[in-house]
Structure formats: C-alpha cells, structure tokens
Design an enzyme around this catalytic site. Structure first.
Site, PDB file in Angstrom:
ATOM      1  N   MET A   1       0.800  -1.214   0.000  1.00  0.00           N
ATOM      2  CA  MET A   1       0.000   0.000   0.000  1.00  0.00           C
ATOM      3  C   MET A   1       0.837   1.270   0.000  1.00  0.00           C
ATOM      4  SD  MET A   1      -3.100  -0.909  -0.167  1.00  0.00           S
ATOM      5  CE  MET A   1      -4.250  -2.223   0.204  1.00  0.00           C
ATOM      6  N   GLU A   2       2.029   1.223   0.571  1.00  0.00           N
ATOM      7  CA  GLU A   2       2.890   2.402   0.624  1.00  0.00           C
ATOM      8  C   GLU A   2       4.339   1.975   0.464  1.00  0.00           C
ATOM      9  OE1 GLU A   2       2.450   4.886   4.039  1.00  0.00           O
ATOM     10  OE2 GLU A   2       0.274   4.676   4.109  1.00  0.00           O
TER      11      GLU A   2
END
Length: 483
Positions: A326-327
C-alpha cells in the site's frame, strides 16, 4: 499487477452522529460493551456524492479503487466526548460508519482497507503525542488504543462478511506499516531474538491477533514482566477473551503492507524503573548503516534488500496471505526543488526489483502502490517532506503541478510490468532525466509568472476602474457644456 489508488474516506464528510441505540458486541465483557452509541441519524449527502463521483471517475478511467476507511484522526466529537480510541465503544461507531460506506459504495468498490498504519496512529497519537489527539499516556494509551482498533477492524470485517459479501463480492483487509529489522550480528542469538522482537512489536502487534487470534507471545511476556516489576497487578497489554480471540482470528481477506526502510537491531535491557513506555518494553536499539543512501528525511534510508525480507517474513508468518503493498516510496531531498529526482528513480528500481524477487520466492503479492502521486500534507512534517511523483507549487494559490523524472521512469515500469533487460532499463533512466529539464525551467520561472499574475489581477481591475471614472468625468463635462 497494476497500480491502484488508495482512497481515504473521512468520517466527518459522511456522518453527522446522534445518540442512538444500545448494543452489545462481545458478550463476555458485557459491562464494557453496553452503552449509548452515535449512529448515522443524518448523513452528509454532499460527502457521499463527492466520493461516489470520484469512484465513478476512477472506474471510467479503468482504474481500480482500493478504499481506506480510516487513516489516523477521528471526528472531534468522538475524540472529545468519548475519548477516541481509549473508548471500547469506538468499535461500534466504526461499524456504523463502515456499513454506511459498504452500502453507499460497495456496488463499485471491491477492496476495502479498514485501517491504514494503525501502529503509528496508536503510538504517535496516544504514546508520544506527536499526532492527533496528542496524548502522552506512556506505556498504556497506545496498547489500549490498538486493542480497540483491532476489535473495530474485526467488527467491520464481520459486518461485511455477513451482510454485504454475498451481494458485493468484495474483500476487506487491513494495512500495516513496518520497517525490516535485521540483526546486527546474524551469529549472535541475542541480536536475532531482538530483531524478531522488533518485528513482532511492529507488524505482529496487529497482524498476529488477526491471523492467529492473539498478541505475539514475546509482547505478552515482555510487557507482562515489566508491568509486574513496576508494581502493577495486571499487564499493561490488554487481554482478549476466548470469545474475542475466536471472533478476531481470520478477519482479513488480504494483508496490506507499507514499507519504506530498514534498521539494524541489537538488544538492550531497559530497567523497569525507568517507567512504562513502548520503547522500553521492546528492549532493543535501532541502528543504521552510515553507508546506506540518505534520502533526505532523517528516518529514511534506501535499503532495498530489507523489502524482500519483510515480504517473505509476512508470507510465512501469516499463512500465505494475499499481499497488497500500500505504501512504498522516497521523500524529496532536503531543500531540493529540482524535478530530476535521480534518488527516487534509484529507490524505485531497487525496491520494486526486490519485490519481484519476493514474488519469485513465492510471496503472493497482488498489487503495488508507490507513495505517492502528488506532493501533499505529511502530518507533523506539513508540506516539507515531498513524496510525490508530481511536484506541487504550494505557494501558488492555483497549485500548479510539475512531473518529476520519476514519473516517466515509473510509467515505463508499469507498462513493462517489471524490468525487461538492463539496456532498456538504462535507457528509461536517461529518457526520464531528459524529460524533466524543460519542467525544471518552467518551475524556476514560476515565481516570475506568479508575480506577473498577481500584478495583472491588481492592474487590470484598477485600469478598468480608472477608465470608467475618466469616462464618467468626460461625460459630465460634455453635458455641462451642452447645457
């Protein structure tokens, strides 16, 4: 894999809470779970419409939305009146909100993230006070907040599973951020234990209850022992009941992972008399290698090999879950406004390559999201740390955006779905640097354009007003002469 946007829905845009129904969620702790909870008596239809239109626009552009329900801060009412995540009833508030979102957007959204980086939310919000709500409840507040967040996640998952899944066919998971912890000395059992402890206090804190039904054993042992040494009758780490363990276990259709850097870990015994704190509970020290590339932010170093190790650790530790990154990204170098961000290109190449190696190792990675599309607000750092592919001129009220060299490089990676061969990848690098030179010149000229725009905005109305005034005076003189 294709990049997917992570959309965050903010509670205050969607709900106007009221005091409402009485419910009980976990029967074994009835005294804690009976109470009056705010339900969605009035819904902010403008908020619903905004996100609905946004989701429609993404789908129209053939982009798959992954929606994050909650990222760090709460509506002020829930914090001030009910104590935020220190209050167990927050799980019910969150369930109401999640069900509203499932109902409003679930026909189009098939990937839901309940919480993004809850560890930081708990630690910096309730331990160090660096983030909202700014509380410093050392060694207690963060564990209580995390306990309630885990319950809220589980309740939202069950709501979706029993009410919406059959109709909407979507997935619900959680996103956890963690750096990799490498033993300083891989031949030293104490360093190996400390590195394992680091990962369990970071990733396992939330992942272990969700995948195994309870907190990591090392957390229970360390916090329990230190609590006893501090004269407490009970551990500062809350306890899940048997029913809660069963209820929470298995409440994730995928695991979201955020990762940026790596630390070397060695053990250190912090005496209990120093007082309760998350840092002291872990009994370890984090170190960095001075030879690691410094990316500008004090905490962020480029260590690609740690990414592969974290992905493989999560894969084996939690039973082969589908993983969405996600990041993952690099910030702008300090006080640097040029668009030819070579360091970010090198970071992307190294980290994405290690992720591809993890896939070959057997990691079930379903998607990757680079952090981030635009320069933006980075919590206590404000607008100083820039992670975006696009540079945003915040001092201009129109907020013009300029693509950095990393934009073009990343497009090539996405199009090729990886790295085809060294020669072609090298050509990507030089092409990316060439494309940023013109944009850098435009950015350098931005202050002049801004001043010219400001002058124009002031001068044009002024000149027009003078012309009207002069015309009025001339007309009056003409009328007087005729009379």
């Amino acid at each position: 894999m294709k990049p997917v946007p992570v959309v965050t829905l903010w509670w205050m845009l969607l709900l106007v809470p009221r005091l409402g129904a009485t419910r009980k969620i976990f029967p074994e702790e009835a005294s804690f779970y009976y109470g009056t909870f705010p339900l969605a008596d009035q819904v902010n239809q403008e908020g619903i419409k905004f996100y609905s239109d946004f989701i429609d626009a993404l789908l129209k552009s053939n982009v798959t939305p992954i929606v994050t329900l909650h990222h760090w801060d709460l509506p002020q009412l829930l914090q001030v009146k009910y104590g935020g995540w220190q209050n167990v009833s927050m799980a019910n508030y969150f369930s109401d909100y999640a069900n509203l979102c499932f109902e409003a957007f679930g026909d189009r959204v098939k990937h839901w993230v309940t919480f993004s980086d809850p560890r930081t939310m708990a630690e910096k919000g309730y331990e160090t006070g660096r983030h909202a709500p700014g509380l410093k409840l050392r060694g207690t507040g963060l564990y209580k907040a995390a306990h309630h967040i885990i319950k809220a996640h589980a309740q939202a998952w069950h709501s979706y599973h029993h009410t919406w899944r059959s109709k909407q066919q979507g997935l619900v998971g959680i996103s956890l951020n963690c750096d990799w912890g490498e033993p300083v000395d891989i031949s030293n059992p104490k360093d190996i234990e400390a590195a394992e402890r680091y990962l369990q206090f970071c990733l396992g804190w939330f992942a272990n209850p969700i995948y195994a039904g309870d907190y990591p054993q090392v957390m229970k042992e360390h916090i329990g022992r230190k609590s006893a040494e501090q004269g407490l009758e009970m551990s500062r780490l809350p306890v899940f009941s048997l029913q809660e363990k069963s209820y929470i276990k298995g409440t994730s259709d995928f695991l979201g992972l955020g990762h940026f850097t790596t630390r070397y870990i060695t053990g250190k015994n912090y005496p209990s008399r120093q007082g309760p704190s998350y840092q002291n509970d872990r009994d370890l020290i984090e170190l960095v290698d001075p030879n690691w590339p410094d990316l500008g932010s004090k905490w962020l170093y480029s260590v690609p090999w740690g990414f592969r190790r974290l992905l493989n650790f999560a894969q084996t530790q939690y039973g082969d879950p589908p993983i969405y990154v996600m990041e993952n990204g690099a910030s702008q170098k300090s006080h640097c406004t040029q668009l030819c961000d070579k360091w970010r290109i090198q970071y992307l190449k190294g980290y994405i390559n290690e992720m591809l190696k993890a896939i070959k190792d057997g990691a079930n990675i379903k998607g990757y999201t680079s952090w981030s599309l635009l320069d933006k607000f980075e919590w206590e750092k404000g607008y100083a740390d820039r992670y975006g592919f696009y540079y945003v001129e915040f001092n201009n009220r129109n907020k013009p955006r300029y693509p950095k060299a990393s934009v073009h490089y990343y497009k090539k990676i996405v199009t090729a779905n990886g790295f085809p061969n060294p020669r072609e990848v090298k050509s990507w690098y030089f092409e990316a640097l060439e494309t940023c030179s013109i944009n850098s010149q435009m950015l350098a000229a931005e202050p002049l354009r801004s001043h010219m725009q400001m002058a124009t905005e002031i001068a044009v109305p002024t000149v027009c007003s003078l012309c009207v005034l002069i015309a009025a005076v001339l007309l009056m003189l003409l009328l007087q002469r005729q009379s």
